[in-house]
Design a protein around this motif. Structure first.
Motif, PDB file in Angstrom:
ATOM      1  N   UNK A 130      40.410  48.823  38.502  1.00 28.81           N
ATOM      2  CA  UNK A 130      40.915  49.155  37.050  1.00 28.81           C
ATOM      3  C   UNK A 130      42.641  47.723  36.730  1.00 28.81           C
ATOM      4  N   UNK A 131      42.674  47.600  36.219  1.00 31.33           N
ATOM      5  CA  UNK A 131      43.706  46.917  35.657  1.00 31.33           C
ATOM      6  C   UNK A 131      45.016  47.829  35.272  1.00 31.33           C
ATOM      7  N   UNK A 179      50.098  44.539  36.778  1.00 29.12           N
ATOM      8  CA  UNK A 179      49.197  43.438  36.401  1.00 29.12           C
ATOM      9  C   UNK A 179      47.976  43.371  37.288  1.00 29.12           C
ATOM     10  N   UNK A 180      47.622  43.727  38.155  1.00 26.77           N
ATOM     11  CA  UNK A 180      46.866  43.874  39.753  1.00 26.77           C
ATOM     12  C   UNK A 180      45.919  44.843  39.137  1.00 26.77           C
ATOM     13  N   UNK A 181      44.787  44.072  39.604  1.00 23.76           N
ATOM     14  CA  UNK A 181      43.588  44.907  39.473  1.00 23.76           C
ATOM     15  C   UNK A 181      43.556  45.988  40.902  1.00 23.76           C
ATOM     16  N   UNK A 235      44.346  49.323  32.032  1.00 24.30           N
ATOM     17  CA  UNK A 235      44.836  48.451  30.354  1.00 24.30           C
ATOM     18  C   UNK A 235      43.537  48.031  30.809  1.00 24.30           C
ATOM     19  N   UNK A 236      41.995  47.985  31.814  1.00 22.35           N
ATOM     20  CA  UNK A 236      41.213  47.097  32.178  1.00 22.35           C
ATOM     21  C   UNK A 236      40.185  47.907  33.195  1.00 22.35           C
ATOM     22  N   UNK A 237      39.011  47.523  33.259  1.00 16.03           N
ATOM     23  CA  UNK A 237      38.125  48.045  34.062  1.00 16.03           C
ATOM     24  C   UNK A 237      37.451  47.199  34.299  1.00 16.03           C
ATOM     25  N   UNK A 238      36.666  46.675  35.861  1.00 21.55           N
ATOM     26  CA  UNK A 238      35.305  46.444  35.716  1.00 21.55           C
ATOM     27  C   UNK A 238      34.883  46.844  37.251  1.00 21.55           C
ATOM     28  N   UNK A 261      32.457  38.666  32.630  1.00 18.91           N
ATOM     29  CA  UNK A 261      33.046  37.758  33.777  1.00 18.91           C
ATOM     30  C   UNK A 261      33.578  38.453  34.777  1.00 18.91           C
ATOM     31  N   UNK A 262      34.082  38.019  35.580  1.00 18.15           N
ATOM     32  CA  UNK A 262      35.167  39.177  37.195  1.00 18.15           C
ATOM     33  C   UNK A 262      35.862  39.440  36.552  1.00 18.15           C
ATOM     34  N   UNK A 263      36.632  39.989  37.296  1.00 20.82           N
ATOM     35  CA  UNK A 263      38.379  40.773  36.782  1.00 20.82           C
ATOM     36  C   UNK A 263      38.721  39.465  36.599  1.00 20.82           C
ATOM     37  N   UNK A 264      39.137  39.026  37.907  1.00 20.29           N
ATOM     38  CA  UNK A 264      40.026  37.488  38.390  1.00 20.29           C
ATOM     39  C   UNK A 264      39.774  36.447  37.422  1.00 20.29           C
ATOM     40  N   UNK A 265      39.143  36.571  36.492  1.00 23.97           N
ATOM     41  CA  UNK A 265      38.838  35.759  35.874  1.00 23.97           C
ATOM     42  C   UNK A 265      39.399  35.763  34.189  1.00 23.97           C
TER      43      UNK A 265
END
Length: 331
Positions: free
Chosen positions: A166-167, A172-174, A189-192, A222-226
């Protein structure tokens, strides 16, 4: 035969949890529970302001008269708040302006209160803080709705044995997810995740370049790092073909505002579809709402049947939300 069945399942996934438009309607019990949850959260949000007022009164009670407050520099910011000056307004005032505001507070309100000036100071501090709280509360339904969606999505991933990251909103890190992440939905703020060797990244409250508007939830191929913020045009979200699904979420529980919320969401979803269609792209669109009345339920279900909308769920119904999360994970 199998191919036909798969096609049918893909086209009508919403029918797994919606048998008719009536399924979407928010019941009285769900509305009542939603209002109670909202009230509890309002009180939780108000607690820091109440504690600040207590601290301010404790310090002010050590002096004999209101005019002495000017000499207590550590509470100057709180005195400005009691004067009616918001945190935002403080940035635009000079030191002379600030001192003048505090003097007027003392002369016009605290001194006339005589021996009760400490209580008067506390009341006026809370009045201004209440305005700040009001701004927070206005968005509270959406925030709570987003958190519930997040928690249900994480639970569905965990039950299926799918690892995720998760972001974090501050770092701001996964971060690799684990079952020890209590209250992760508050700062997520994000999930992958990966499903069948396909990377999926979900971003909340994203300004989609092709739409030029904020979208509540976007699922990307997309991948999280993208994914990169700060208007980095190399980020995956700048490429329209990466979008798999986009969602509008309305977490407000008040039935009186339900129709207006749906109109706003429907306009946004139509804008999304039109923007992607101009690039000959057809990502899925879906809607999640807490307050769904009969008229809008009929309209939503008609859009689902006509394939104008890919999926929908009532936020207050756990079974519907879980089914939608399964659908989303498998896209």
């Amino acid at each position: 035969m199998c191919l036909c069945m798969e096609k049918k399942r893909t086209n009508f996934d919403y029918k797994k949890h919606l048998s008719s438009w009536e399924s979407l309607v928010t019941s009285y019990e769900q509305t009542r529970a939603g209002f109670i949850s909202l009230a509890l959260e309002k009180n939780r949000k108000a607690t820091p302001f109440v504690e600040e007022a207590k601290a301010l009164k404790s310090i002010a009670s050590t002096i004999e008269s209101p005019i002495e407050l000017i000499n207590i520099t550590q509470i100057k910011s709180a005195l400005l708040t009691a004067s009616g000056v918001s945190d935002k307004a403080k940035k635009y005032l000079t030191e002379n302006d600030k001192n003048e505001a505090i003097k007027r507070l003392i002369e016009n309100f605290l001194e006339p209160a005589a021996k009760d000036f400490v209580d008067e100071l506390g009341y006026r501090f809370l009045l201004t803080r209440g305005d700040s709280l009001g701004g927070i509360i206005r968005n509270l339904g959406g925030v709570l709705g987003e958190r519930k969606m997040t928690r249900m999505l994480i639970a569905t991933l965990s039950i299926q044995g799918i690892s995720y990251c998760y972001l974090h909103s501050k770092s701001k890190e996964w971060i690799v997810g684990s079952q020890d992440d209590a209250d992760v939905e508050i700062f997520l703020k994000g999930l992958s995740w990966n499903k069948s060797n396909q990377a999926r990244t979900l971003i909340y409250n994203l300004t989609v370049p092709i739409v030029k508007k904020n979208v509540d939830l976007c699922l990307l191929d997309a991948k999280p790092e993208q994914f990169m913020r700060r208007n980095n045009k190399n980020s995956c979200h700048y490429f329209p073909s990466n979008y798999i699904a986009l969602e509008e979420l309305k977490g407000g529980i008040d039935p009186a505002g339900a129709d207006e919320h749906w109109k706003t969401a429907n306009s946004a979803l139509n804008r999304i579809k039109k923007a992607f269609l101009s690039n000959d792209l057809h990502p899925k669109t879906f809607f999640i709402g807490a307050a769904i009345e009969k008229a809008m339920a009929k309209e939503i279900f008609n859009q689902l049947d006509a394939k104008h909308l890919s999926n929908a769920a009532n936020l207050t119904d756990d079974n519907q939300l879980i089914s939608l999360c399964e659908w989303l994970i498998n896209l």
